[in-house]
Design a protein around this motif. Structure first.
Motif, PDB file in Angstrom:
ATOM      1  N   UNK A 123      37.592  48.583  34.304  1.00 32.46           N
ATOM      2  CA  UNK A 123      38.030  47.273  34.792  1.00 32.46           C
ATOM      3  C   UNK A 123      37.117  46.842  35.931  1.00 32.46           C
ATOM      4  N   UNK A 124      36.974  45.546  36.091  1.00 40.76           N
ATOM      5  CA  UNK A 124      36.224  44.984  37.210  1.00 40.76           C
ATOM      6  C   UNK A 124      37.131  44.026  37.953  1.00 40.76           C
ATOM      7  N   UNK A 125      37.192  44.171  39.271  1.00 40.31           N
ATOM      8  CA  UNK A 125      37.977  43.270  40.102  1.00 40.31           C
ATOM      9  C   UNK A 125      37.031  42.270  40.745  1.00 40.31           C
ATOM     10  N   UNK A 126      37.368  40.999  40.663  1.00 40.11           N
ATOM     11  CA  UNK A 126      36.592  39.930  41.279  1.00 40.11           C
ATOM     12  C   UNK A 126      37.460  39.300  42.358  1.00 40.11           C
ATOM     13  N   UNK A 127      36.884  39.042  43.525  1.00 37.93           N
ATOM     14  CA  UNK A 127      37.645  38.478  44.633  1.00 37.93           C
ATOM     15  C   UNK A 127      36.719  37.675  45.533  1.00 37.93           C
ATOM     16  N   UNK A 128      37.290  36.774  46.318  1.00 38.81           N
ATOM     17  CA  UNK A 128      36.509  35.972  47.247  1.00 38.81           C
ATOM     18  C   UNK A 128      36.038  36.863  48.392  1.00 38.81           C
ATOM     19  N   UNK A 129      34.746  36.736  48.725  1.00 41.76           N
ATOM     20  CA  UNK A 129      34.192  37.582  49.781  1.00 41.76           C
ATOM     21  C   UNK A 129      33.087  36.849  50.528  1.00 41.76           C
ATOM     22  N   UNK A 130      33.181  36.835  51.841  1.00 44.89           N
ATOM     23  CA  UNK A 130      32.132  36.236  52.664  1.00 44.89           C
ATOM     24  C   UNK A 130      30.880  37.105  52.687  1.00 44.89           C
ATOM     25  N   UNK A 131      31.029  38.389  52.419  1.00 42.87           N
ATOM     26  CA  UNK A 131      29.904  39.320  52.459  1.00 42.87           C
ATOM     27  C   UNK A 131      29.002  39.212  51.227  1.00 42.87           C
ATOM     28  N   UNK A 132      29.533  38.718  50.120  1.00 48.21           N
ATOM     29  CA  UNK A 132      28.758  38.622  48.882  1.00 48.21           C
ATOM     30  C   UNK A 132      27.852  37.401  48.912  1.00 48.21           C
ATOM     31  N   UNK A 133      26.694  37.527  48.314  1.00 50.48           N
ATOM     32  CA  UNK A 133      25.712  36.448  48.296  1.00 50.48           C
ATOM     33  C   UNK A 133      26.265  35.183  47.629  1.00 50.48           C
ATOM     34  N   UNK A 134      26.983  35.356  46.511  1.00 50.53           N
ATOM     35  CA  UNK A 134      27.525  34.207  45.791  1.00 50.53           C
ATOM     36  C   UNK A 134      28.986  33.916  46.149  1.00 50.53           C
ATOM     37  N   UNK A 135      29.534  34.639  47.129  1.00 47.37           N
ATOM     38  CA  UNK A 135      30.910  34.419  47.554  1.00 47.37           C
ATOM     39  C   UNK A 135      31.945  35.139  46.711  1.00 47.37           C
ATOM     40  N   UNK A 136      31.476  35.893  45.698  1.00 47.50           N
ATOM     41  CA  UNK A 136      32.384  36.623  44.828  1.00 47.50           C
ATOM     42  C   UNK A 136      32.101  38.114  44.944  1.00 47.50           C
TER      43      UNK A 136
END
Length: 70
Positions: free
Chosen positions: A48-61
């Motif tokens: 499984x892959x979890x996707x979440x909003x993140x300020x640390x990620x380059x694309x925000x995901x």
């Protein structure tokens, strides 16, 4: 404290080992809800892959991979 709920497809056709992955993904999603308002879990053959909003990620995901339980 925020909590995650799980909805899956046909439980009669789901292999027993998938239950472990679902519980693991639910726990991980609940932990991520402290950092993000929304978490999406996508199940595939490898786990499984979890996707979440993140300020640390380059694309925000942000992405977190959970391997399939053996």
């Amino acid at each position: 404290m925020p909590g995650a709920s799980v909805r899956t497809g046909n439980t009669k056709k789901r292999p027993l080992r998938a239950d472990t992955l679902i519980r693991k993904a639910e726990a991980a999603a609940t932990g991520l809800l402290g950092h993000s308002e929304r978490v999406l879990v996508v199940y595939d053959d490898g786990g499984a892959t979890l996707y979440y909003e993140s300020d640390d990620a380059e694309d925000g995901i942000g992405r977190r991979k959970l391997p399939r339980a053996s």
